[in-house]
Motif scaffolding. Structure first.
Motif, PDB file in Angstrom:
ATOM      1  N   ALA A   1       0.830  -1.197   0.000  1.00 37.74           N
ATOM      2  CA  ALA A   1       0.000   0.000   0.000  1.00 37.74           C
ATOM      3  C   ALA A   1       0.867   1.251   0.000  1.00 37.74           C
ATOM      4  O   ALA A   1       1.886   1.303   0.698  1.00 37.74           O
ATOM      5  N   TYR A   2       0.449   2.238  -0.770  1.00 36.35           N
ATOM      6  CA  TYR A   2       1.129   3.532  -0.746  1.00 36.35           C
ATOM      7  C   TYR A   2       0.390   4.446   0.221  1.00 36.35           C
ATOM      8  O   TYR A   2      -0.830   4.648   0.103  1.00 36.35           O
ATOM      9  N   VAL A   3       1.134   5.016   1.166  1.00 35.94           N
ATOM     10  CA  VAL A   3       0.555   5.909   2.165  1.00 35.94           C
ATOM     11  C   VAL A   3       1.225   7.280   2.046  1.00 35.94           C
ATOM     12  O   VAL A   3       2.382   7.440   2.455  1.00 35.94           O
ATOM     13  N   PRO A   4       0.531   8.277   1.490  1.00 30.67           N
ATOM     14  CA  PRO A   4       1.114   9.630   1.441  1.00 30.67           C
ATOM     15  C   PRO A   4       1.208  10.222   2.841  1.00 30.67           C
ATOM     16  O   PRO A   4       0.270  10.105   3.631  1.00 30.67           O
ATOM     17  N   VAL A   5       2.337  10.847   3.137  1.00 28.23           N
ATOM     18  CA  VAL A   5       2.514  11.504   4.433  1.00 28.23           C
ATOM     19  C   VAL A   5       3.065  12.906   4.208  1.00 28.23           C
ATOM     20  O   VAL A   5       3.633  13.204   3.154  1.00 28.23           O
ATOM     21  N   GLU A   6       2.904  13.746   5.203  1.00 24.32           N
ATOM     22  CA  GLU A   6       3.442  15.093   5.120  1.00 24.32           C
ATOM     23  C   GLU A   6       4.968  15.060   5.244  1.00 24.32           C
ATOM     24  O   GLU A   6       5.537  14.155   5.867  1.00 24.32           O
ATOM     25  N   GLU A   7       5.612  16.054   4.644  1.00 27.32           N
ATOM     26  CA  GLU A   7       7.070  16.112   4.690  1.00 27.32           C
ATOM     27  C   GLU A   7       7.583  16.149   6.129  1.00 27.32           C
ATOM     28  O   GLU A   7       8.579  15.506   6.456  1.00 27.32           O
ATOM     29  N   SER A   8       6.916  16.920   6.985  1.00 27.23           N
ATOM     30  CA  SER A   8       7.377  17.039   8.369  1.00 27.23           C
ATOM     31  C   SER A   8       7.289  15.707   9.099  1.00 27.23           C
ATOM     32  O   SER A   8       8.172  15.363   9.899  1.00 27.23           O
ATOM     33  N   VAL A   9       6.248  14.942   8.804  1.00 32.11           N
ATOM     34  CA  VAL A   9       6.085  13.623   9.433  1.00 32.11           C
ATOM     35  C   VAL A   9       7.159  12.663   8.938  1.00 32.11           C
ATOM     36  O   VAL A   9       7.752  11.909   9.715  1.00 32.11           O
ATOM     37  N   PHE A  10       7.413  12.713   7.652  1.00 35.98           N
ATOM     38  CA  PHE A  10       8.427  11.839   7.073  1.00 35.98           C
ATOM     39  C   PHE A  10       9.806  12.161   7.632  1.00 35.98           C
ATOM     40  O   PHE A  10      10.562  11.255   8.017  1.00 35.98           O
ATOM     41  N   ARG A  11      10.132  13.444   7.685  1.00 37.45           N
ATOM     42  CA  ARG A  11      11.441  13.862   8.194  1.00 37.45           C
ATOM     43  C   ARG A  11      11.610  13.452   9.658  1.00 37.45           C
ATOM     44  O   ARG A  11      12.662  12.950  10.056  1.00 37.45           O
ATOM     45  N   ALA A  12      10.569  13.636  10.462  1.00 42.42           N
ATOM     46  CA  ALA A  12      10.626  13.246  11.872  1.00 42.42           C
ATOM     47  C   ALA A  12      10.820  11.741  12.018  1.00 42.42           C
ATOM     48  O   ALA A  12      11.541  11.282  12.911  1.00 42.42           O
ATOM     49  N   GLY A  13      10.207  10.981  11.123  1.00 43.25           N
ATOM     50  CA  GLY A  13      10.372   9.531  11.163  1.00 43.25           C
ATOM     51  C   GLY A  13      11.800   9.108  10.875  1.00 43.25           C
ATOM     52  O   GLY A  13      12.324   8.179  11.497  1.00 43.25           O
ATOM     53  N   LEU A  14      12.450   9.796   9.938  1.00 45.19           N
ATOM     54  CA  LEU A  14      13.848   9.492   9.635  1.00 45.19           C
ATOM     55  C   LEU A  14      14.746   9.794  10.824  1.00 45.19           C
ATOM     56  O   LEU A  14      15.665   9.031  11.137  1.00 45.19           O
ATOM     57  N   VAL A  15      14.483  10.913  11.479  1.00 40.98           N
ATOM     58  CA  VAL A  15      15.272  11.277  12.658  1.00 40.98           C
ATOM     59  C   VAL A  15      15.081  10.245  13.761  1.00 40.98           C
ATOM     60  O   VAL A  15      16.033   9.840  14.443  1.00 40.98           O
ATOM     61  N   ALA A  16      13.835   9.773  13.926  1.00 38.28           N
ATOM     62  CA  ALA A  16      13.552   8.763  14.938  1.00 38.28           C
ATOM     63  C   ALA A  16      14.286   7.457  14.652  1.00 38.28           C
ATOM     64  O   ALA A  16      14.605   6.696  15.569  1.00 38.28           O
ATOM     65  N   GLN A  17      14.582   7.223  13.351  1.00 35.43           N
ATOM     66  CA  GLN A  17      15.322   6.012  12.965  1.00 35.43           C
ATOM     67  C   GLN A  17      16.828   6.180  13.135  1.00 35.43           C
ATOM     68  O   GLN A  17      17.579   5.234  12.896  1.00 35.43           O
ATOM     69  N   GLY A  18      17.270   7.378  13.519  1.00 34.81           N
ATOM     70  CA  GLY A  18      18.685   7.588  13.787  1.00 34.81           C
ATOM     71  C   GLY A  18      19.413   8.504  12.839  1.00 34.81           C
ATOM     72  O   GLY A  18      20.613   8.749  13.013  1.00 34.81           O
ATOM     73  N   LEU A  19      18.733   9.037  11.808  1.00 33.73           N
ATOM     74  CA  LEU A  19      19.395   9.953  10.891  1.00 33.73           C
ATOM     75  C   LEU A  19      19.561  11.319  11.536  1.00 33.73           C
ATOM     76  O   LEU A  19      18.724  11.754  12.325  1.00 33.73           O
ATOM     77  N   ALA A  20      20.645  11.976  11.193  1.00 31.31           N
ATOM     78  CA  ALA A  20      20.855  13.345  11.650  1.00 31.31           C
ATOM     79  C   ALA A  20      19.819  14.254  11.004  1.00 31.31           C
ATOM     80  O   ALA A  20      19.308  13.964   9.916  1.00 31.31           O
TER      81      ALA A  20
END
Length: 293
Positions: free
Chosen positions: A223-242
């Motif tokens: 399934a493709y789930v569109p998300v907001e840029e801010s949500v996506f960016r926060a998710g990457l940070v939560a995964q350990g990205l700077a």
């Protein structure tokens, strides 16, 4: 042997050794394989490859460049870019031909987000090869089709849900094999000096469309789930990205969301004399190779 084949053979003989940075990556390893199929002596350079090479460690550069005639440069997507210093060292070492993997839209203001203002590291690399004094060719591909089968989208496809900040946008995803073939002819044949090849696939698709193509072959649809840029960016940070790296990845997807990646370009046809491969062909090959289990 035809006259064209003879000319290609003569050209290859005069360029005795090719260095491929990022030699274990998506386009790098494909370029290495094709060069070796042509009988070209090729060094596959990377941190984990047969020829040690680390963009962050300049002491590894000279040995990789020793007695090299041409280089396929797969740069770091960071700024300031180390590419200009590498290009300078390569030319000083006797390299005569440079083929640079850049990016689509690098010369279009606002194509990406603020993280790439001024063209970012790709613009720095392009300026370096243009002013190097060596023969040069620049490749500007859009988003790779292989990101769904061996890249950043793979885990989501396998998990059954791909959440991205790309909205209803579309992109003409380009086959990494096409990019490699263009790199090979630019490295080994005449007629490509000073060319900038804008590389795309033959049609534009949304993320959901690509997942449909995968489902046709595998029988399983993510399934493709569109998300907001801010949500996506926060998710990457939560995964350990700077924060900075998360912002770069998020901005890199903006051309899909805005459909700036949608127009089909003529670079593959100009370089290879044939149309680009379709996403359906890429999906079929990836499935046969076991990309999605």
């Amino acid at each position: 042997m035809t006259q064209t084949e003879a000319a290609r053979t003569d050209t290859t003989r005069t360029r005795n050794r090719v260095l491929v940075t990022g030699g274990t990556g998506k386009t790098g390893r494909r370029t290495v394989a094709r060069l070796r199929e042509r009988g070209v002596e090729t060094r596959a350079a990377s941190r984990s490859g047969e020829t040690p090479f680390d963009w962050a460690d300049r002491t590894t550069w000279q040995a990789a460049l020793d007695e090299v005639d041409a280089v396929y440069i797969v740069p770091l997507d960071t700024s300031p870019s180390p590419t200009p210093a590498f290009v300078e060292q390569a030319v000083a070492a006797g390299v005569r031909r440079l083929v640079l993997l850049s990016a689509r839209g690098v010369d279009v203001p606002g194509y990406f987000g603020s993280s790439y203002e001024g063209g970012g590291p790709h613009a720095e690399g392009e300026a370096a090869v243009r002013s190097s004094g060596a023969a040069w060719t620049i490749l500007r591909p859009g988003w790779f089709a292989q990101n769904f089968s061996e890249g950043v989208f793979l885990d989501g496809v396998r998990a059954g849900e791909l959440a991205l900040p790309t909205g209803d946008g579309t992109a003409a995803f380009v086959d990494a094999d096409d990019i490699a073939e263009v790199a090979v002819v630019a490295l080994t044949e005449d007629g490509h000096d000073g060319e900038v090849y804008e590389l795309s696939g033959p049609r534009a698709l949304g993320i959901a469309d690509v997942l449909d193509e995968i489902a046709k072959v595998t029988g399983a649809r993510a399934a493709y789930v569109p998300v907001e840029e801010s949500v996506f960016r926060a998710g990457l940070v939560a995964q350990g990205l700077a924060e900075e790296e998360a912002a770069l990845w998020t901005d890199a997807m903006r051309p899909i969301r805005t459909s700036r990646e949608a127009p089909v370009t003529d670079g593959v046809r100009r370089a290879l004399g044939r149309p680009p491969r379709d996403i359906a062909d890429v999906v079929r090959d990836a499935s046969a190779a076991g990309a999605w289990g």
